[in-house]
Scaffold this motif. Structure first.
Motif, PDB file in Angstrom:
ATOM      1  N   VAL A 164      -3.381  39.515  30.975  1.00  0.00           N
ATOM      2  CA  VAL A 164      -2.345  40.029  31.744  1.00  0.00           C
ATOM      3  C   VAL A 164      -1.480  38.961  32.358  1.00  0.00           C
ATOM      4  O   VAL A 164      -0.222  39.152  32.354  1.00  0.00           O
ATOM      5  N   SER A 165      -2.095  38.182  32.917  1.00  0.00           N
ATOM      6  CA  SER A 165      -0.947  36.993  33.627  1.00  0.00           C
ATOM      7  C   SER A 165      -0.319  36.198  32.596  1.00  0.00           C
ATOM      8  O   SER A 165       0.793  36.202  32.757  1.00  0.00           O
ATOM      9  N   GLU A 166      -0.739  36.003  31.597  1.00  0.00           N
ATOM     10  CA  GLU A 166      -0.038  35.236  30.364  1.00  0.00           C
ATOM     11  C   GLU A 166       1.157  36.000  29.847  1.00  0.00           C
ATOM     12  O   GLU A 166       2.280  35.612  29.740  1.00  0.00           O
ATOM     13  N   PHE A 167       0.683  37.389  29.712  1.00  0.00           N
ATOM     14  CA  PHE A 167       1.362  38.277  29.110  1.00  0.00           C
ATOM     15  C   PHE A 167       2.864  38.628  30.069  1.00  0.00           C
ATOM     16  O   PHE A 167       4.042  38.568  29.840  1.00  0.00           O
ATOM     17  N   ILE A 168       2.295  38.629  31.454  1.00  0.00           N
ATOM     18  CA  ILE A 168       3.669  38.957  32.407  1.00  0.00           C
ATOM     19  C   ILE A 168       4.448  37.833  32.524  1.00  0.00           C
ATOM     20  O   ILE A 168       5.555  37.851  32.365  1.00  0.00           O
ATOM     21  N   LEU A 169       3.603  36.366  32.680  1.00  0.00           N
ATOM     22  CA  LEU A 169       4.682  35.439  32.812  1.00  0.00           C
ATOM     23  C   LEU A 169       5.470  35.143  31.650  1.00  0.00           C
ATOM     24  O   LEU A 169       6.576  34.637  31.792  1.00  0.00           O
ATOM     25  N   GLU A 170       4.852  35.324  30.439  1.00  0.00           N
ATOM     26  CA  GLU A 170       5.691  35.033  29.340  1.00  0.00           C
ATOM     27  C   GLU A 170       6.845  36.004  29.110  1.00  0.00           C
ATOM     28  O   GLU A 170       8.045  35.481  28.789  1.00  0.00           O
ATOM     29  N   SER A 171       6.806  37.281  29.345  1.00  0.00           N
ATOM     30  CA  SER A 171       7.605  38.566  29.416  1.00  0.00           C
ATOM     31  C   SER A 171       8.721  38.075  30.523  1.00  0.00           C
ATOM     32  O   SER A 171       9.822  38.295  30.081  1.00  0.00           O
ATOM     33  N   ALA A 172       8.173  37.590  31.632  1.00  0.00           N
ATOM     34  CA  ALA A 172       9.199  37.362  32.836  1.00  0.00           C
ATOM     35  C   ALA A 172      10.209  36.278  32.442  1.00  0.00           C
ATOM     36  O   ALA A 172      11.178  36.480  32.758  1.00  0.00           O
ATOM     37  N   LEU A 173       9.738  35.184  32.099  1.00  0.00           N
ATOM     38  CA  LEU A 173      10.228  34.063  31.730  1.00  0.00           C
ATOM     39  C   LEU A 173      11.276  34.110  30.594  1.00  0.00           C
ATOM     40  O   LEU A 173      12.306  33.680  30.534  1.00  0.00           O
ATOM     41  N   ALA A 174      10.769  35.178  29.618  1.00  0.00           N
ATOM     42  CA  ALA A 174      11.705  35.376  28.343  1.00  0.00           C
ATOM     43  C   ALA A 174      13.131  36.116  28.945  1.00  0.00           C
ATOM     44  O   ALA A 174      14.263  36.086  28.482  1.00  0.00           O
ATOM     45  N   ARG A 175      12.813  37.151  29.743  1.00  0.00           N
ATOM     46  CA  ARG A 175      13.814  37.994  30.614  1.00  0.00           C
ATOM     47  C   ARG A 175      14.649  37.158  31.303  1.00  0.00           C
ATOM     48  O   ARG A 175      15.937  37.358  31.126  1.00  0.00           O
ATOM     49  N   ALA A 176      14.409  36.144  31.904  1.00  0.00           N
ATOM     50  CA  ALA A 176      14.971  35.185  33.008  1.00  0.00           C
ATOM     51  C   ALA A 176      15.775  34.328  32.040  1.00  0.00           C
ATOM     52  O   ALA A 176      17.068  34.157  32.255  1.00  0.00           O
ATOM     53  N   ALA A 177      15.226  33.999  30.995  1.00  0.00           N
ATOM     54  CA  ALA A 177      16.015  33.356  29.954  1.00  0.00           C
ATOM     55  C   ALA A 177      16.909  33.866  29.372  1.00  0.00           C
ATOM     56  O   ALA A 177      18.387  33.525  29.138  1.00  0.00           O
ATOM     57  N   GLU A 178      16.931  35.250  29.106  1.00  0.00           N
ATOM     58  CA  GLU A 178      18.188  36.058  28.732  1.00  0.00           C
ATOM     59  C   GLU A 178      19.196  36.549  29.819  1.00  0.00           C
ATOM     60  O   GLU A 178      20.541  36.502  29.418  1.00  0.00           O
ATOM     61  N   THR A 179      18.801  36.550  30.864  1.00  0.00           N
ATOM     62  CA  THR A 179      19.601  36.934  32.220  1.00  0.00           C
ATOM     63  C   THR A 179      20.403  35.453  32.721  1.00  0.00           C
ATOM     64  O   THR A 179      21.734  35.823  32.821  1.00  0.00           O
ATOM     65  N   LEU A 180      19.919  34.494  32.529  1.00  0.00           N
ATOM     66  CA  LEU A 180      20.697  33.329  33.251  1.00  0.00           C
ATOM     67  C   LEU A 180      21.566  32.671  32.628  1.00  0.00           C
ATOM     68  O   LEU A 180      22.552  32.322  33.359  1.00  0.00           O
ATOM     69  N   PRO A 181      21.669  32.412  31.142  1.00  0.00           N
ATOM     70  CA  PRO A 181      22.832  31.590  30.859  1.00  0.00           C
ATOM     71  C   PRO A 181      24.092  31.861  31.290  1.00  0.00           C
ATOM     72  O   PRO A 181      24.928  31.040  31.327  1.00  0.00           O
ATOM     73  N   ASP A 182      24.366  33.142  31.097  1.00  0.00           N
ATOM     74  CA  ASP A 182      25.828  33.606  31.322  1.00  0.00           C
ATOM     75  C   ASP A 182      26.341  33.901  32.840  1.00  0.00           C
ATOM     76  O   ASP A 182      27.444  33.920  32.963  1.00  0.00           O
TER      77      ASP A 182
END
Length: 95
Positions: A34-52
């Motif tokens: 669960v920890s790995e899933f949440i971390l990977e999911s959260a980091l993927a969402r952060a990567a989508e959110t931050l560039p622009d």
């Protein structure tokens, strides 16, 4: 070879029982904890959110318009000019 960071930071999370069950099911389906899933999911969402919000690309015409806007004199601000001509409260000695 890139240096690997040590995971020594902790993040606590409060969630509903149904949200926890959903995350557990998704983690199980992806063969992750669960920890790995949440971390990977959260980091993927952060990567989508931050560039622009950190970088933006402009074509030549847009870049020139941006440069022109930066170089242009500021628009008139009569109220600001009037304020700057007034004596400040510190100069008057009384508030």
């Amino acid at each position: 070879m890139p240096k690997l960071e040590t995971r020594n930071e902790k993040l606590d999370l409060r969630l509903t029982p149904s949200a926890k069950r959903t995350l557990q099911a998704a983690a199980l389906a992806t063969h992750r904890s669960v920890s790995e899933f949440i971390l990977e999911s959260a980091l993927a969402r952060a990567a989508e959110t931050l560039p622009d919000r950190q970088h933006f690309g402009l074509n030549t015409e847009q870049w020139q318009a941006f440069q022109n806007a930066l170089s242009a004199p500021p628009p008139p601000a009569p109220r600001l000019a009037k304020l700057l001509k007034r004596q400040s409260v510190f100069e008057r000695g009384k508030v």
